[in-house]
Design a protein around this motif. Structure first.
Motif, PDB file in Angstrom:
ATOM      1  N   HIS A  94      -0.048   9.026  18.307  1.00  0.00           N
ATOM      2  CA  HIS A  94       1.434   8.279  18.318  1.00  0.00           C
ATOM      3  C   HIS A  94       1.677   8.791  16.637  1.00  0.00           C
ATOM      4  CE1 HIS A  94       5.968   9.233  18.575  1.00  0.00           C
ATOM      5  NE2 HIS A  94       6.133   7.771  18.153  1.00  0.00           N
ATOM      6  N   VAL A  95       1.501   7.734  16.722  1.00  0.00           N
ATOM      7  CA  VAL A  95       1.562   7.582  14.972  1.00  0.00           C
ATOM      8  C   VAL A  95       1.948   8.795  13.936  1.00  0.00           C
ATOM      9  CG1 VAL A  95       2.911   5.186  15.413  1.00  0.00           C
ATOM     10  CG2 VAL A  95       0.613   6.036  14.130  1.00  0.00           C
ATOM     11  N   ILE A  96      -0.157   8.794  14.616  1.00  0.00           N
ATOM     12  CA  ILE A  96      -0.694   9.659  13.212  1.00  0.00           C
ATOM     13  C   ILE A  96      -0.485  11.672  13.443  1.00  0.00           C
ATOM     14  CG2 ILE A  96      -2.944   8.179  12.964  1.00  0.00           C
ATOM     15  CD1 ILE A  96      -4.010   9.622  14.763  1.00  0.00           C
ATOM     16  N   SER A  97       0.318  11.597  14.979  1.00  0.00           N
ATOM     17  CA  SER A  97       0.716  12.946  14.872  1.00  0.00           C
ATOM     18  C   SER A  97       2.125  13.601  14.743  1.00  0.00           C
ATOM     19  CB  SER A  97       0.377  13.301  16.505  1.00  0.00           C
ATOM     20  OG  SER A  97      -0.560  12.325  17.152  1.00  0.00           O
ATOM     21  N   THR A  98       2.764  12.558  13.877  1.00  0.00           N
ATOM     22  CA  THR A  98       3.737  12.943  13.713  1.00  0.00           C
ATOM     23  C   THR A  98       4.173  14.175  12.291  1.00  0.00           C
ATOM     24  OG1 THR A  98       3.802  11.322  12.160  1.00  0.00           O
ATOM     25  CG2 THR A  98       4.705  10.719  14.133  1.00  0.00           C
ATOM     26  N   PRO A  99       4.840  15.101  12.333  1.00  0.00           N
ATOM     27  CA  PRO A  99       5.049  16.012  11.457  1.00  0.00           C
ATOM     28  C   PRO A  99       4.216  15.521   9.776  1.00  0.00           C
ATOM     29  CG  PRO A  99       6.559  16.293  12.732  1.00  0.00           C
ATOM     30  CD  PRO A  99       6.364  14.890  13.439  1.00  0.00           C
TER      31      PRO A  99
ATOM     32  N   LEU B  39       1.140  -1.184  -0.327  1.00  0.00           N
ATOM     33  CA  LEU B  39       0.146   0.006  -0.183  1.00  0.00           C
ATOM     34  C   LEU B  39       0.960   1.194   0.259  1.00  0.00           C
ATOM     35  CD1 LEU B  39      -2.756   1.182   0.217  1.00  0.00           C
ATOM     36  CD2 LEU B  39      -2.309   0.431   2.770  1.00  0.00           C
ATOM     37  N   ARG B  40       2.258   1.366   0.108  1.00  0.00           N
ATOM     38  CA  ARG B  40       2.823   2.649   1.011  1.00  0.00           C
ATOM     39  C   ARG B  40       3.487   2.864  -0.655  1.00  0.00           C
ATOM     40  NH1 ARG B  40       8.080   3.863   1.676  1.00  0.00           N
ATOM     41  NH2 ARG B  40       8.844   1.268   1.336  1.00  0.00           N
TER      42      ARG B  40
ATOM     43  N   VAL C 298       0.349   5.678   5.546  1.00  0.00           N
ATOM     44  CA  VAL C 298       0.914   4.685   5.971  1.00  0.00           C
ATOM     45  C   VAL C 298       1.176   4.062   7.116  1.00  0.00           C
ATOM     46  CG1 VAL C 298       1.352   2.908   4.208  1.00  0.00           C
ATOM     47  CG2 VAL C 298      -0.192   1.842   5.215  1.00  0.00           C
ATOM     48  N   THR C 299       1.386   2.970   8.191  1.00  0.00           N
ATOM     49  CA  THR C 299       2.135   2.790   9.498  1.00  0.00           C
ATOM     50  C   THR C 299       1.088   1.260   9.874  1.00  0.00           C
ATOM     51  OG1 THR C 299       2.098   5.051  10.320  1.00  0.00           O
ATOM     52  CG2 THR C 299       1.880   3.379  11.900  1.00  0.00           C
ATOM     53  N   SER C 300       1.684  -0.073  10.347  1.00  0.00           N
ATOM     54  CA  SER C 300       2.014  -0.857  10.667  1.00  0.00           C
ATOM     55  C   SER C 300       2.139  -0.862  12.639  1.00  0.00           C
ATOM     56  CB  SER C 300       2.698  -1.868  10.034  1.00  0.00           C
ATOM     57  OG  SER C 300       2.376  -2.699  10.602  1.00  0.00           O
ATOM     58  N   ILE C 301       0.999  -1.192  12.818  1.00  0.00           N
ATOM     59  CA  ILE C 301       1.630  -1.384  14.442  1.00  0.00           C
ATOM     60  C   ILE C 301       1.475  -2.806  14.789  1.00  0.00           C
ATOM     61  CG2 ILE C 301       0.448  -0.513  16.836  1.00  0.00           C
ATOM     62  CD1 ILE C 301      -0.292   1.666  15.527  1.00  0.00           C
ATOM     63  N   SER C 302       2.591  -3.218  15.834  1.00  0.00           N
ATOM     64  CA  SER C 302       2.816  -4.418  16.104  1.00  0.00           C
ATOM     65  C   SER C 302       2.876  -4.967  17.126  1.00  0.00           C
ATOM     66  CB  SER C 302       4.003  -4.891  15.030  1.00  0.00           C
ATOM     67  OG  SER C 302       3.788  -5.282  13.808  1.00  0.00           O
ATOM     68  N   PRO C 303       1.516  -5.372  17.937  1.00  0.00           N
ATOM     69  CA  PRO C 303       1.750  -4.967  19.294  1.00  0.00           C
ATOM     70  C   PRO C 303       2.366  -6.749  20.275  1.00  0.00           C
ATOM     71  CG  PRO C 303      -0.434  -4.323  19.061  1.00  0.00           C
ATOM     72  CD  PRO C 303       0.481  -4.612  17.789  1.00  0.00           C
ATOM     73  N   GLY C 304       2.635  -6.586  21.076  1.00  0.00           N
ATOM     74  CA  GLY C 304       2.636  -8.116  20.951  1.00  0.00           C
ATOM     75  C   GLY C 304       1.672  -8.639  21.905  1.00  0.00           C
ATOM     76  N   ALA C 305       1.360  -9.054  23.368  1.00  0.00           N
ATOM     77  CA  ALA C 305       0.095 -10.019  24.135  1.00  0.00           C
ATOM     78  C   ALA C 305      -0.607  -8.236  24.363  1.00  0.00           C
ATOM     79  CB  ALA C 305       0.555 -10.779  24.845  1.00  0.00           C
ATOM     80  N   VAL C 306      -1.343  -8.534  24.618  1.00  0.00           N
ATOM     81  CA  VAL C 306      -2.326  -7.729  24.912  1.00  0.00           C
ATOM     82  C   VAL C 306      -3.394  -7.973  25.439  1.00  0.00           C
ATOM     83  CG1 VAL C 306      -3.994  -5.069  25.037  1.00  0.00           C
ATOM     84  CG2 VAL C 306      -1.611  -5.922  23.117  1.00  0.00           C
ATOM     85  N   ARG C 307      -4.282  -7.691  26.836  1.00  0.00           N
ATOM     86  CA  ARG C 307      -4.884  -7.672  27.409  1.00  0.00           C
ATOM     87  C   ARG C 307      -6.382  -8.118  26.761  1.00  0.00           C
ATOM     88  NH1 ARG C 307      -3.851  -9.655  32.392  1.00  0.00           N
ATOM     89  NH2 ARG C 307      -2.245  -8.262  32.771  1.00  0.00           N
ATOM     90  N   THR C 308      -6.516  -8.961  26.120  1.00  0.00           N
ATOM     91  CA  THR C 308      -8.103  -7.870  24.967  1.00  0.00           C
ATOM     92  C   THR C 308      -9.104  -9.967  25.002  1.00  0.00           C
ATOM     93  OG1 THR C 308      -7.719  -8.521  23.728  1.00  0.00           O
ATOM     94  CG2 THR C 308      -7.306  -6.821  24.283  1.00  0.00           C
TER      95      THR C 308
ATOM     96  N   HIS D   8       6.324  15.134   6.630  1.00  0.00           N
ATOM     97  CA  HIS D   8       7.142  15.569   6.150  1.00  0.00           C
ATOM     98  C   HIS D   8       7.885  14.043   7.000  1.00  0.00           C
ATOM     99  CE1 HIS D   8       9.134  16.699   9.432  1.00  0.00           C
ATOM    100  NE2 HIS D   8      10.283  16.341   9.569  1.00  0.00           N
ATOM    101  N   VAL D   9       6.701  13.758   8.177  1.00  0.00           N
ATOM    102  CA  VAL D   9       7.361  11.968   8.819  1.00  0.00           C
ATOM    103  C   VAL D   9       6.275  11.306   8.788  1.00  0.00           C
ATOM    104  CG1 VAL D   9       8.548  11.147  11.829  1.00  0.00           C
ATOM    105  CG2 VAL D   9       9.090  13.902  10.375  1.00  0.00           C
ATOM    106  N   GLU D  10       6.514   9.406   8.796  1.00  0.00           N
ATOM    107  CA  GLU D  10       6.225   8.675   7.799  1.00  0.00           C
ATOM    108  C   GLU D  10       6.228   7.960   9.360  1.00  0.00           C
ATOM    109  OE1 GLU D  10       3.255   5.887   4.840  1.00  0.00           O
ATOM    110  OE2 GLU D  10       5.653   6.587   4.649  1.00  0.00           O
ATOM    111  N   ILE D  11       5.508   7.500  10.203  1.00  0.00           N
ATOM    112  CA  ILE D  11       6.170   5.917  10.978  1.00  0.00           C
ATOM    113  C   ILE D  11       5.795   5.186  10.074  1.00  0.00           C
ATOM    114  CG2 ILE D  11       5.628   4.819  12.684  1.00  0.00           C
ATOM    115  CD1 ILE D  11       5.519   7.399  14.498  1.00  0.00           C
TER     116      ILE D  11
END
Length: 250
Positions: free
Chosen positions: A228-233, A178-179, A191-201, A235-238
């Protein structure tokens, strides 16, 4: 988050867990949020836990991401009622208790693939078209997993991963695809991918599992990272953010 004040975020799987935590955090940050879920009534219930002056910023939309028709209808509604989606949080995902080698598991496997891969693709497609029509430099966040980068072996976590890691590996590849497509389309949508470890859900729905002495993230931890990731300037893409609870062994 100033650039997103009063802008519209679509959040899939918003009726529980990480999806609800993200929806709440975005509302608290000043965004208008359309929470998409099969259980839209659950979002309406959770909405009442928000401060009274924030409730009118959250809107429930009944949408099963297994259904292309539901997805198209949801984004048409967002376009007509709210002016279009500026941010998409592709959060909806499922994990079914089965094994690849178990007979009679066809529908369980299809449900995971359709939700975690196909639904994610169609939501990204519809959100991007909304952004492109309005010339919006939006942001698409795909909720991934640490198992989208490698399959843990010999670790005391899930009893079976089945097709889930394969779908999250697909999210890793799809996010990069997609990027590249966005670049080729001369788009400034991030476009950002967020990869969590184990989450209590609820995805860890085995009470015995939750009692095991392994570290867990909380849903709010992931929501904070989305902000945090959508708050970047501009010109910055995480591209990829991996989040693990301290002490996680995989």
């Amino acid at each position: 988050m100033d650039r997103w004040k009063n802008r519209v975020a679509a959040v899939t799987g918003a009726s529980a867990g990480i999806g609800w935590a993200i929806s709440k955090a975005l509302v608290q940050s000043g965004m208008i949020v359309v929470g998409m879920a099969r259980r839209a009534e659950k979002i309406e219930e959770l909405k009442m836990s928000l401060p009274a002056n924030m409730r009118d910023r959250l809107h429930a939309c009944k949408c099963d991401v297994n259904s292309e028709q539901d997805i198209i209808a949801a984004f048409k509604m967002i376009d007509s009622k709210f002016g279009g989606a500026d941010v998409l949080i592709n959060n909806a995902g499922v994990l079914k208790d089965t094994q690849l080698i178990r007979p009679g598991n066809t529908q369980l496997i299809r449900d995971v693939v359709n939700t975690n891969i196909v639904g994610l693709i169609f939501c990204a497609r519809e959100a991007y078209q909304s952004m492109k029509r309005r010339n919006v430099d939006g942001h698409i966040v795909n909720m991934n997993s640490v198992v989208g980068h490698g399959v843990p072996v010999g670790v005391d976590t899930l009893t079976t991963y089945n097709v889930y890691p394969a779908t999250k590996h697909a999210v890793t590849a799809l996010t990069e695809t997609l990027r590249i497509e966005l670049l080729n389309d001369n788009s400034k949508v991030k476009v950002t991918s967020i990869s969590p470890g184990a989450v209590r859900t609820d995805i860890f729905n085995d009470p015995q599992m939750l009692k095991k002495a392994i570290p867990f993230l909380e849903a709010d931890d992931i929501a904070n990272s989305v902000v945090h990731v959508i708050s970047t300037p501009k010109h910055v893409e995480i591209k990829e953010l991996t989040i693990k609870p301290l002490g996680e062994r995989f």
